[in-house]
Design a protein around this motif. Structure first.
Motif, PDB file in Angstrom:
ATOM      1  N   ILE A  39      -2.484  -3.310   6.415  1.00 34.10           N
ATOM      2  CA  ILE A  39      -1.895  -3.124   5.083  1.00 34.10           C
ATOM      3  C   ILE A  39      -1.115  -1.820   4.985  1.00 34.10           C
ATOM      4  N   ASP A 139      -1.890   5.444  -2.556  1.00 36.51           N
ATOM      5  CA  ASP A 139      -1.979   4.171  -1.838  1.00 36.51           C
ATOM      6  C   ASP A 139      -3.428   3.886  -1.431  1.00 36.51           C
ATOM      7  N   LYS A 142      -6.611   0.403  -5.828  1.00 37.02           N
ATOM      8  CA  LYS A 142      -5.621   0.305  -6.910  1.00 37.02           C
ATOM      9  C   LYS A 142      -6.228   0.514  -8.296  1.00 37.02           C
ATOM     10  N   ASP A 165       2.241   2.970  -4.332  1.00 37.20           N
ATOM     11  CA  ASP A 165       2.449   1.727  -3.578  1.00 37.20           C
ATOM     12  C   ASP A 165       1.766   0.564  -4.298  1.00 37.20           C
ATOM     13  N   ASN A 166       2.171  -0.625  -3.945  1.00 31.58           N
ATOM     14  CA  ASN A 166       1.531  -1.861  -4.432  1.00 31.58           C
ATOM     15  C   ASN A 166       1.570  -1.944  -5.956  1.00 31.58           C
TER      16      ASN A 166
HETATM   17 MG    MG Z   1      -0.364   0.099   0.048  1.00 28.01          MG
END
Ligand code: MG
Ligand code: SAH
Ligand code: DHB
Length: 221
Positions: A39, A139, A142, A165-166
């Motif tokens: 990931i 990152d 979350k 990120d994400n």
């Molecule tokens: Mg990530």
């Protein structure tokens, strides 16, 4: 939307524009062989982080979520010889793989891995007045993104960038009824960012070898 096509386009772009060298490829291979989840950011995303660090003339970078150190290697390579990247990782096994990847990539002298829950490490960094950082890359888990953003804001200078990120989660971030803890964490973080007068922010959807996701970027005023 054909994700296979996006993957092929990413391969085209990376072959053409992204100079992923042996150390970066070895870092992914060593992480895979150690059973870490694949990931890490894509090569073209890693290079974007590197370019952001260069544009900011970053001397101090903070990363929350190390994994095998792939994104950290990209960012550390933008640092001057007396620069520093601090990266926070919960899992000691991930941290150990990352450290050996940093040695192979020649950035070990620029990088410190702090092992433990990121919120504990951030409290310690705050106590030690470890900032200000020029770039923060968030990152990790979350659902804690709002807390990580609050710390990032405390630990940065005006003009610094905070990259998350994400931020899109296959579009789930725009679902007001979502029950996905990660999407909920990102939604809470984006609402806080939107209401925060000390930053200006935007977010981008991305599609590619890592599927459908995205980045949010906040710049500290
Ligand atoms: Mg990530
Ligand atoms: N930035 C990396 C990918 C990070 S993946 C790259 O692109 O190369 C997310 C990482 O966050 C994982 O290694 C996971 O173990 C770590 N993590 C999860 N929860 C955490 C926490 N509470 N504190 C610190 N790290 C955490
Ligand atoms: C996933 C992707 C990531 O970039 C990350 O940091 C965590 C999880 C995922 O696809 O599950």
């Amino acid at each position: 939307m054909h994700i296979e096509h996006a993957d092929a386009v990413d391969r085209y772009l990376c072959d053409l524009l992204v100079q992923e060298d042996d150390a970066l490829r070895d870092a992914v291979r060593a992480s895979d062989e150690a059973g870490l989840p694949a990931i890490q950011v894509a090569p073209n995303q890693g290079k974007l982080l590197h370019m952001l660090a260069s544009m900011l003339r970053a001397r101090r970078i903070l990363e929350i979520g190390t994994l095998g150190g792939y994104s950290a290697i990209w960012m550390a390579r933008a640092l001057p010889p007396d620069g520093r990247l601090i990266t926070l990782e919960l899992d000691p096994k991930h941290a150990q793989i990352a450290r050996s990847n940093f040695i192979r990539a020649g950035v070990a002298s620029l990088v410190d891995v702090h092992v433990g829950p990121a919120l504990h490490s951030l409290e310690a960094l705050g106590r030690e007045h470890a900032g200000p950082f020029d770039l923060v890359f968030i990152d990790a888990d979350k659902q804690s993104t709002p807390e990580y953003f609050a710390w990032a804001l405390r630990l940065t200078r005006p003009g610094a960038a905070i990259v998350i990120d994400n931020a899109i989660r296959r579009g789930e971030v725009a679902n007001a009824e979502t029950t996905d803890p990660g999407a909920l964490g990102i939604r809470r973080a984006l609402a806080i960012i939107a209401a925060e007068p000390r930053v200006t922010a935007s977010a981008l959807q991305t599609v590619g070898s890592k599927g459908y996701d995205g980045f949010a970027i906040a710049v500290v005023k």
